[in-house]
Design an enzyme around this catalytic site. Structure first.
Site, PDB file in Angstrom:
ATOM      1  N   CYS A  24       0.852  -1.184   0.000  1.00  0.00           N
ATOM      2  CA  CYS A  24       0.000   0.000   0.000  1.00  0.00           C
ATOM      3  C   CYS A  24       0.888   1.234   0.000  1.00  0.00           C
ATOM      4  CB  CYS A  24      -0.847   0.045   1.256  1.00  0.00           C
ATOM      5  SG  CYS A  24      -1.845  -1.407   1.453  1.00  0.00           S
TER       6      CYS A  24
ATOM      7  N   TYR B  57      -4.178 -13.643  -4.293  1.00  0.00           N
ATOM      8  CA  TYR B  57      -3.821 -13.202  -2.935  1.00  0.00           C
ATOM      9  C   TYR B  57      -4.734 -13.812  -1.873  1.00  0.00           C
ATOM     10  CZ  TYR B  57      -3.262  -9.381   0.615  1.00  0.00           C
ATOM     11  OH  TYR B  57      -3.057  -8.629   1.738  1.00  0.00           O
TER      12      TYR B  57
ATOM     13  N   HIS C  92      -3.174 -11.976   4.967  1.00  0.00           N
ATOM     14  CA  HIS C  92      -3.471 -10.824   5.824  1.00  0.00           C
ATOM     15  C   HIS C  92      -4.868 -10.861   6.437  1.00  0.00           C
ATOM     16  CE1 HIS C  92      -0.081  -8.614   3.507  1.00  0.00           C
ATOM     17  NE2 HIS C  92       0.374  -9.203   4.595  1.00  0.00           N
TER      18      HIS C  92
ATOM     19  N   ASP D  48       2.769  -9.394   9.670  1.00  0.00           N
ATOM     20  CA  ASP D  48       3.623  -9.445   8.480  1.00  0.00           C
ATOM     21  C   ASP D  48       4.586  -8.253   8.464  1.00  0.00           C
ATOM     22  OD1 ASP D  48       4.568 -10.250   5.992  1.00  0.00           O
ATOM     23  OD2 ASP D  48       2.997  -9.194   4.903  1.00  0.00           O
TER      24      ASP D  48
END
Ligand code: ADP
Ligand code: SF4
Length: 687
Positions: free
Chosen positions: A31, A171, A174, A267
């Protein structure tokens, strides 16, 4: 200079399905707070990573559909063909340097509140949406919804190929994407073929990978990004059981495995909570169960650690988000044998914080991050000096050091004068506090560069007065003398000085960092009053607890270190306080300090608590700007300016930026009435 042969393995090309990465450096999706809102800035930022040698450069998450709307966050979208041009621009910027452009396709399912699109959120089960307390529920997807979702994913992969990307990242990580939610027993208690056994819960992820390969696999690499451990024990996926089983079941299906731990706060742990390479213990099994290339992250900044991870068979490819933000040219510097020029990430998560606040990312170490297009700042290049003027920089904190370094790089003759016996200012002091040692890299990188510059002279133990500055006779003077923590309790909650709070009764972080300790025997009670809400209150609490004091951390905030929710640290900090036996007193405002007594008011009930304790007040800072005002009106100089905490106390990132900006702007015309950066404008004619 040439590359050390020990690092050759990092520069071996590697096949990812039908495409070949030129080396082992992979800028994983991250991000950046720019995304679709500042798409030109985003594209230039990614292009800079490719120029710096990252062999694969990925987008941040790219939302695939209008039911996957994560407003107010600014991540990229590829909802339809109209979104293609700006993503194509990014792919082009990356490929112009011979790197592969990757795109991470995402549907956030129950974590997408659809605040903008107003669609009903979707997920494996009927559930309130995740991540916020917004009073909205996700509805359970039926089989036709799942078919729709798979089609959206497939169609977006085709669009991404047409936009010029080389790699699709599917993906599941998370604790925030559709395949993750289907995989998780917590989020998926369905009784159909998508729920129950691991095989069933994995079905959707498998289908997405297969269908992506089927749609674009002939020309694009299909990478999976998968969190093998959620770091929550039996309550989540663990690498030793279902995490491993899932990788085994899909082992040869993707063209590459990009593996990590979940959630994002685990993470992207800060250096306060994790060392370089900390994910290895969770992911090292993956290479044993697949022949496909494997990548991971772990805040790797040392080429030796990178080579070691490859040689030990842990990974084939080094993934990085933060190290690539702090130094987009990290691979090039290794390649050119310039290891000492690497600007190592300090693991502070300021980058994440700005994204999480919806603003373009900033970096403590790299002041040019996010400014590549907006200001035209290159992380390695800077205009040569605009004149033969000399510059005196007063104060060698992060602002002064960066100003001196960048001015030196421009070729100016620079004198850097520091009052103390050590360089680094607040960075040197703060890096001695618990958990913050990596922050010294802010000083070390700059000093390392300055030492190589014959045109920058550094003087320690040189406290400058107005007379001394005049005597020195530099053409330009820049004051970077920092700030001091105030003892009077004024901050956000107290807008007037707290009665009784002064330097005789109250200690400040400056006192503590200078070695002063609360009076009284070891074990005596102290109250750390934190109206700053960042790290300082909690690290001082930790320090004093370690010295045996009975510590209370009081704050007018709702929880400990409330702002650190943006740096992904809040829960970890609060947990550490609890583990250390530190009492937490939230929603309390300091109201009076007596001789050995402290009054605090509950901000809701307005009842007063009185304690016998020494108070450490962490509320706000005042600029040390006396020298600036003593010189400001002086005509002896071409300019006198102030930067960093001396101008406006803020983060270390702000101070570094201010120092850099000063150096860039010297001998240029800056019109205060003109916006000093490019902005992205909407093309109203196209609507
Ligand atoms: P910033 O974050 O803005 O760089 P710091 O507080 O980290 O500010 O650093 C300020 C530095 O300036 C400190 O190292 C301090 O010792 C130094 N300093 C303060 N006053 C003077 C002075 N009169 N002459 C030289 N150095 C000074
Ligand atoms: Fe690293 Fe901090 Fe820069 Fe983020 S802001 S890249 S954590 S130095």
């Amino acid at each position: 200079m040439t590359r050390d042969p020990r690092y050759d393995v990092l520069f071996e090309p590697i096949e990812i399905g039908p495409v070949t990465a030129p080396n082992r450096f992979y800028q994983v999706p991250h991000c950046n707070g720019m995304g679709r809102v500042n798409p030109t800035a985003m594209a230039h930022m990614r292009g800079m990573k490719a120029e710096g040698g990252w062999g694969i450069v990925a987008t941040e998450q790219c939302d695939i559909h209008h039911t996957a709307d994560i407003a107010p966050y600014t991540e990229t979208r590829l909802w339809d063909d109209g979104d293609k041009p700006y993503l194509a621009r990014m792919a082009e910027a990356v490929k112009a340097h011979g790197s592969l452009a990757a795109i991470e396709l995402v549907h956030n399912g129950i974590a997408a509140g659809n605040l903008y699109s107003r669609e009903v959120p979707i997920g494996p089960m009927h559930r309130p949406i995740k991540g916020t307390y917004t009073p909205v529920q996700a509805r359970a997807m039926d089989l036709s919804d799942i078919r729709d979702y798979r089609r959206w994913h497939r169609n977006t992969a085709i669009r991404a190929r047409d936009a010029g990307f080389d790699i699709i990242v599917v993906y599941a990580g998370h604790d925030g994407t559709m395949p993750t939610f289907f995989l998780s027993k917590r989020h998926n208690q369905r009784s159909d073929e998508y729920g129950g056994s691991l095989e069933n819960r994995l079905r959707l992820f498998r289908e997405l990978i297969e269908e992506t390969k089927d749609a674009v696999g002939g020309t694009m690499g299909v990478v999976v990004r998968f969190a093998v451990d959620e770091m929550m024990g039996e309550d989540g996926m663990e690498w030793a059981n279902e995490g491993r089983d899932a990788v085994e079941m899909l082992a040869e299906l993707p063209d590459m495995w990009d593996v990590n731990v979940s959630d994002w706060a685990n993470d992207s742990m800060t250096s306060r909570f994790a060392e370089e390479g900390y994910q290895e213990e969770f992911i090292s099994f993956v290479k044993q169960v697949t022949t496909k290339p494997v990548a991971t992250v772990g805040r790797y900044t040392s080429p030796d650690a990178m080579v070691s991870a490859i040689r030990r068979g842990v990974v084939d490819i080094i993934g990085a988000a933060r190290p690539s933000i702090a130094d987009p040219f990290l691979p090039k510097k290794i390649e050119e044998g310039r290891i000492e020029d690497i600007r190592e990430c300090i693991g502070c998560n300021i980058c994440a914080a700005w994204n999480n606040m919806g603003a373009p990312l900033r970096c403590t170490q790299n002041p040019t991050q996010g400014e590549e297009w907006r200001k035209g700042w290159h992380p390695e290049k800077i205009a040569t000096k605009g004149s033969d003027a000399s510059v005196l920089v007063v104060g060698a904190g992060p602002a002064g050091l960066e100003a001196a370094r960048a001015l030196g790089q421009r070729g100016y003759h620079v004198t850097l004068a520091e009052a103390g016996d050590a360089l680094g200012g607040r960075v040197t002091l703060e890096s001695a506090l618990p958990g913050l040692s990596a922050w010294a890299r802010v000083r070390d990188y700059r000093l390392g560069q300055i030492r190589e510059m014959a045109n920058v002279e550094v003087f320690m133990a040189s406290k400058m007065t107005a007379e001394l500055v005049r005597e020195l006779g530099a053409d330009h003077v820049v004051i970077a003398t920092g700030s001091k923590w105030r003892p009077d309790g004024m901050g956000r909650a107290n807008l007037f000085p707290v009665p009784g709070a002064d330097g005789t009764r109250v200690l400040t972080p400056d006192d503590i960092m200078a070695g002063r300790r609360p009076d009284g025997p070891s074990g005596s009670p102290v109250i750390v009053y934190d109206d700053d809400h960042y790290y300082m209150g909690s690290v001082i609490a930790e320090l004093l607890r370690g010295a045996g004091h009975e510590v209370t951390l009081a704050t007018p905030g709702l929880c400990v270190a409330e702002w650190t929710q943006y740096t992904l640290e809040q829960e970890k900090i609060e947990r550490r306080m609890i583990d250390l036996g530190i009492e937490i007193l939230a929603r309390h405002r300091l109201s009076k300090v007596g001789d050995g007594t402290v009054d605090m008011v509950d901000t809701l009930t307005r009842t007063t608590v009185t304690r016998s304790a020494t108070v450490i007040s962490v509320t706000g800072r005042l600029p040390c700007d006396e020298l600036f005002y003593a010189l400001a009106a002086d005509n002896d100089f071409q300019s006198v300016k102030r930067i960093g905490d001396c101008y406006g106390p803020a983060t270390i990132a702000h101070a570094v930026y201010e120092g850099h900006r000063y150096a860039r702007e010297l001998d240029t015309v800056v019109d205060p009435d003109v916006v000093p950066f490019h902005r992205e404008r909407y093309d109203l004619d196209s609507v």
